[in-house]
Design a protein around this motif. Sequence first.
Motif, PDB file in Angstrom:
ATOM      1  N   ARG A  12      -0.809   9.991  -4.940  1.00 33.78           N
ATOM      2  CA  ARG A  12      -1.338  11.520  -5.153  1.00 33.78           C
ATOM      3  C   ARG A  12      -1.748  12.042  -6.590  1.00 33.78           C
ATOM      4  NH1 ARG A  12       2.793  11.181  -0.906  1.00 33.78           N
ATOM      5  NH2 ARG A  12       1.822  11.581   1.007  1.00 33.78           N
TER       6      ARG A  12
ATOM      7  N   HIS B  18      -6.046  15.356  -4.489  1.00 31.31           N
ATOM      8  CA  HIS B  18      -5.223  14.646  -5.731  1.00 31.31           C
ATOM      9  C   HIS B  18      -6.009  14.442  -6.764  1.00 31.31           C
ATOM     10  CE1 HIS B  18      -2.011  15.155  -2.873  1.00 31.31           C
ATOM     11  NE2 HIS B  18      -2.526  14.184  -2.066  1.00 31.31           N
TER      12      HIS B  18
ATOM     13  N   ARG C 264       0.976  -1.132   0.078  1.00 32.11           N
ATOM     14  CA  ARG C 264      -0.151  -0.275   0.098  1.00 32.11           C
ATOM     15  C   ARG C 264       0.842   1.201  -0.013  1.00 32.11           C
ATOM     16  NH1 ARG C 264      -0.123   3.919   2.619  1.00 32.11           N
ATOM     17  NH2 ARG C 264       1.059   3.242   4.000  1.00 32.11           N
ATOM     18  N   ARG C 265       0.279   2.280  -0.969  1.00 31.69           N
ATOM     19  CA  ARG C 265       1.278   3.529  -0.972  1.00 31.69           C
ATOM     20  C   ARG C 265       0.182   4.591  -0.840  1.00 31.69           C
ATOM     21  NH1 ARG C 265       4.532   0.977   0.212  1.00 31.69           N
ATOM     22  NH2 ARG C 265       4.320   2.271   1.911  1.00 31.69           N
ATOM     23  N   ALA C 266       0.819   5.906  -0.240  1.00 34.08           N
ATOM     24  CA  ALA C 266      -0.065   6.921  -0.503  1.00 34.08           C
ATOM     25  C   ALA C 266       0.028   7.409  -2.106  1.00 34.08           C
ATOM     26  CB  ALA C 266       0.449   8.115   0.592  1.00 34.08           C
TER      27      ALA C 266
ATOM     28  N   PRO D 275       8.306   4.979   1.143  1.00 31.56           N
ATOM     29  CA  PRO D 275       9.381   6.006   1.683  1.00 31.56           C
ATOM     30  C   PRO D 275      10.189   5.225   2.676  1.00 31.56           C
ATOM     31  CG  PRO D 275       7.092   7.081   1.653  1.00 31.56           C
ATOM     32  CD  PRO D 275       7.122   5.555   1.060  1.00 31.56           C
TER      33      PRO D 275
ATOM     34  N   ARG E 247      11.538   3.540   5.911  1.00 31.68           N
ATOM     35  CA  ARG E 247      11.167   3.371   7.381  1.00 31.68           C
ATOM     36  C   ARG E 247      12.143   3.165   8.217  1.00 31.68           C
ATOM     37  NH1 ARG E 247       6.589   4.206   4.346  1.00 31.68           N
ATOM     38  NH2 ARG E 247       4.807   3.657   5.548  1.00 31.68           N
TER      39      ARG E 247
ATOM     40  N   CYS F 153      -5.113   7.411  -0.725  1.00 31.13           N
ATOM     41  CA  CYS F 153      -4.331   8.441   0.093  1.00 31.13           C
ATOM     42  C   CYS F 153      -5.066   8.830   1.214  1.00 31.13           C
ATOM     43  CB  CYS F 153      -3.807   9.444  -0.643  1.00 31.13           C
ATOM     44  SG  CYS F 153      -2.392  10.326  -0.026  1.00 31.13           S
ATOM     45  N   TRP F 154      -4.537   8.726   2.381  1.00 33.97           N
ATOM     46  CA  TRP F 154      -4.997   9.369   3.758  1.00 33.97           C
ATOM     47  C   TRP F 154      -5.001  10.838   3.469  1.00 33.97           C
ATOM     48  CZ3 TRP F 154      -5.063   6.370   8.864  1.00 33.97           C
ATOM     49  CH2 TRP F 154      -5.656   7.155   9.730  1.00 33.97           C
ATOM     50  N   ILE F 155      -5.784  11.622   3.607  1.00 33.85           N
ATOM     51  CA  ILE F 155      -5.760  13.247   3.501  1.00 33.85           C
ATOM     52  C   ILE F 155      -6.215  13.802   4.932  1.00 33.85           C
ATOM     53  CG2 ILE F 155      -6.387  14.973   2.257  1.00 33.85           C
ATOM     54  CD1 ILE F 155      -4.726  13.361   0.560  1.00 33.85           C
ATOM     55  N   ASN F 156      -5.418  14.606   5.535  1.00 37.84           N
ATOM     56  CA  ASN F 156      -5.901  15.419   6.494  1.00 37.84           C
ATOM     57  C   ASN F 156      -6.129  16.875   6.301  1.00 37.84           C
ATOM     58  OD1 ASN F 156      -6.107  13.006   8.527  1.00 37.84           O
ATOM     59  ND2 ASN F 156      -6.201  14.618  10.109  1.00 37.84           N
ATOM     60  N   SER F 157      -5.243  17.309   5.165  1.00 43.51           N
ATOM     61  CA  SER F 157      -4.983  18.600   4.891  1.00 43.51           C
ATOM     62  C   SER F 157      -6.444  19.186   4.150  1.00 43.51           C
ATOM     63  CB  SER F 157      -3.930  18.871   3.786  1.00 43.51           C
ATOM     64  OG  SER F 157      -4.340  18.026   2.642  1.00 43.51           O
TER      65      SER F 157
HETATM   66  C1  LIG Z   1      -2.827  11.239   9.632  1.00 42.15           C
HETATM   67  C2  LIG Z   1      -2.244  11.351   8.207  1.00 42.15           C
HETATM   68  C3  LIG Z   1      -2.753  12.586   7.627  1.00 42.15           C
HETATM   69  C4  LIG Z   1      -2.085  12.512   6.096  1.00 42.15           C
HETATM   70  N1  LIG Z   1      -2.443  13.628   5.432  1.00 42.15           N
HETATM   71  C5  LIG Z   1      -2.158  13.665   4.130  1.00 42.15           C
HETATM   72  C6  LIG Z   1      -2.450  14.936   3.194  1.00 42.15           C
HETATM   73  O1  LIG Z   1      -3.147  15.702   3.491  1.00 42.15           O
HETATM   74  N2  LIG Z   1      -2.077  14.824   1.990  1.00 42.15           N
HETATM   75  C7  LIG Z   1      -1.322  13.826   1.463  1.00 42.15           C
HETATM   76  O2  LIG Z   1      -0.957  14.020   0.370  1.00 42.15           O
HETATM   77  N3  LIG Z   1      -0.928  12.656   2.179  1.00 42.15           N
HETATM   78  C8  LIG Z   1      -1.077  12.613   3.678  1.00 42.15           C
HETATM   79  N4  LIG Z   1      -0.996  11.509   4.303  1.00 42.15           N
HETATM   80  C9  LIG Z   1      -0.168  10.333   3.805  1.00 42.15           C
HETATM   81  C10 LIG Z   1       1.237  10.344   3.995  1.00 42.15           C
HETATM   82  O3  LIG Z   1       2.295  11.571   3.732  1.00 42.15           O
HETATM   83  C11 LIG Z   1       1.944   8.832   3.860  1.00 42.15           C
HETATM   84  O4  LIG Z   1       1.138   8.000   4.463  1.00 42.15           O
HETATM   85  C12 LIG Z   1       3.333   8.943   4.242  1.00 42.15           C
HETATM   86  O5  LIG Z   1       4.224   9.945   3.557  1.00 42.15           O
HETATM   87  C13 LIG Z   1       4.097   7.639   4.007  1.00 42.15           C
HETATM   88  O6  LIG Z   1       3.753   7.116   2.878  1.00 42.15           O
HETATM   89  P1  LIG Z   1       3.058   5.498   2.486  1.00 42.15           P
HETATM   90  O7  LIG Z   1       1.645   5.832   2.851  1.00 42.15           O
HETATM   91  O8  LIG Z   1       3.072   5.581   0.900  1.00 42.15           O
HETATM   92  O9  LIG Z   1       3.751   4.516   3.208  1.00 42.15           O
HETATM   93  C14 LIG Z   1      -1.321  11.596   5.480  1.00 42.15           C
HETATM   94  C15 LIG Z   1      -1.358  10.304   6.347  1.00 42.15           C
HETATM   95  C16 LIG Z   1      -1.624  10.105   7.719  1.00 42.15           C
HETATM   96  C17 LIG Z   1      -1.576   8.990   8.593  1.00 42.15           C
END
Ligand SMILES: Cc1cc2nc3c(=O)[nH]c(=O)nc-3n(C[C@H](O)[C@H](O)[C@H](O)COP(=O)(O)O)c2cc1C
Length: 187
Positions: free
Chosen positions: A16, A90, A12-14, A176, A178, A130-134
């Motif tokens: 964008r 995204h 799994r990857r974030a 990324p 770890r 992608c988990w997004i909080n922004s």
């Molecule tokens: C609480 C939380 C908030 C995040 N908010 C954002 C965000 O707003 N925008 C974004 O592009 N990625 C966001 N991410 C994704 C992280 O940047 C990403 O999980 C991290 O860089 C590690 O990469 P991976 O998920 O590919 O392992 C968030 C992840 C978490 C857990």
Amino acid sequence: MSNDTLKTIKSRRAIRSFGDEQIKDSDLETLLEAARYAPSAMNRQSWHFTVIQNKELLKEMNSVGKKDAIHTAPDFMKEKMKSDTFSFWHGAPTVIIVSGADDNRFTCADCALACQNILLAAESLGINTCWINSGLMLFEGPSGQSFKERLSIPAGYTPLYSVAIGYIKGDKPSAPERKTDVVTYFK
Ligand SMILES: Cc1cc2nc3c(=O)[nH]c(=O)nc-3n(C[C@H](O)[C@H](O)[C@H](O)COP(=O)(O)O)c2cc1C
């Protein structure tokens, strides 16, 4: 990695960058079911899920969120708030907002676990996330309350996290690095 679950966790990857293709409704239901099967403190299941697949609404949330957050965003995001092309989610065709009950001190844990189940279930189905909080800065700005009402977020619940969901456009990034010096053992 030795089995499918462990492979899913690691692959799994974030993501964008998303294409326009929408996920199937049956897959959406699978993701929501996975979310609801997360553990929760005292089994209170203190979450509420808002699924947004309406393009116009997502566009509006993105542009109002950027405008409202232009002064409050952290420094590293300020330039993005001014960009016409930046999208909090995204460009994903599906966004799930996870809101938590305000009257539960474990609500963050419950909702975070539900989110992670969505991410992992999606990965297992070949769907990107992608988990997004922004993007949730939208709810902290002057238009926040009206968006909470328009999105029918129940009274007493606060939007805590969101997940962008769809299919990747372009190549999957590598993981990324770890940290490994994060464990203390006593055996
Ligand atoms: C609480 C939380 C908030 C995040 N908010 C954002 C965000 O707003 N925008 C974004 O592009 N990625 C966001 N991410 C994704 C992280 O940047 C990403 O999980 C991290 O860089 C590690 O990469 P991976 O998920 O590919 O392992 C968030 C992840 C978490 C857990």
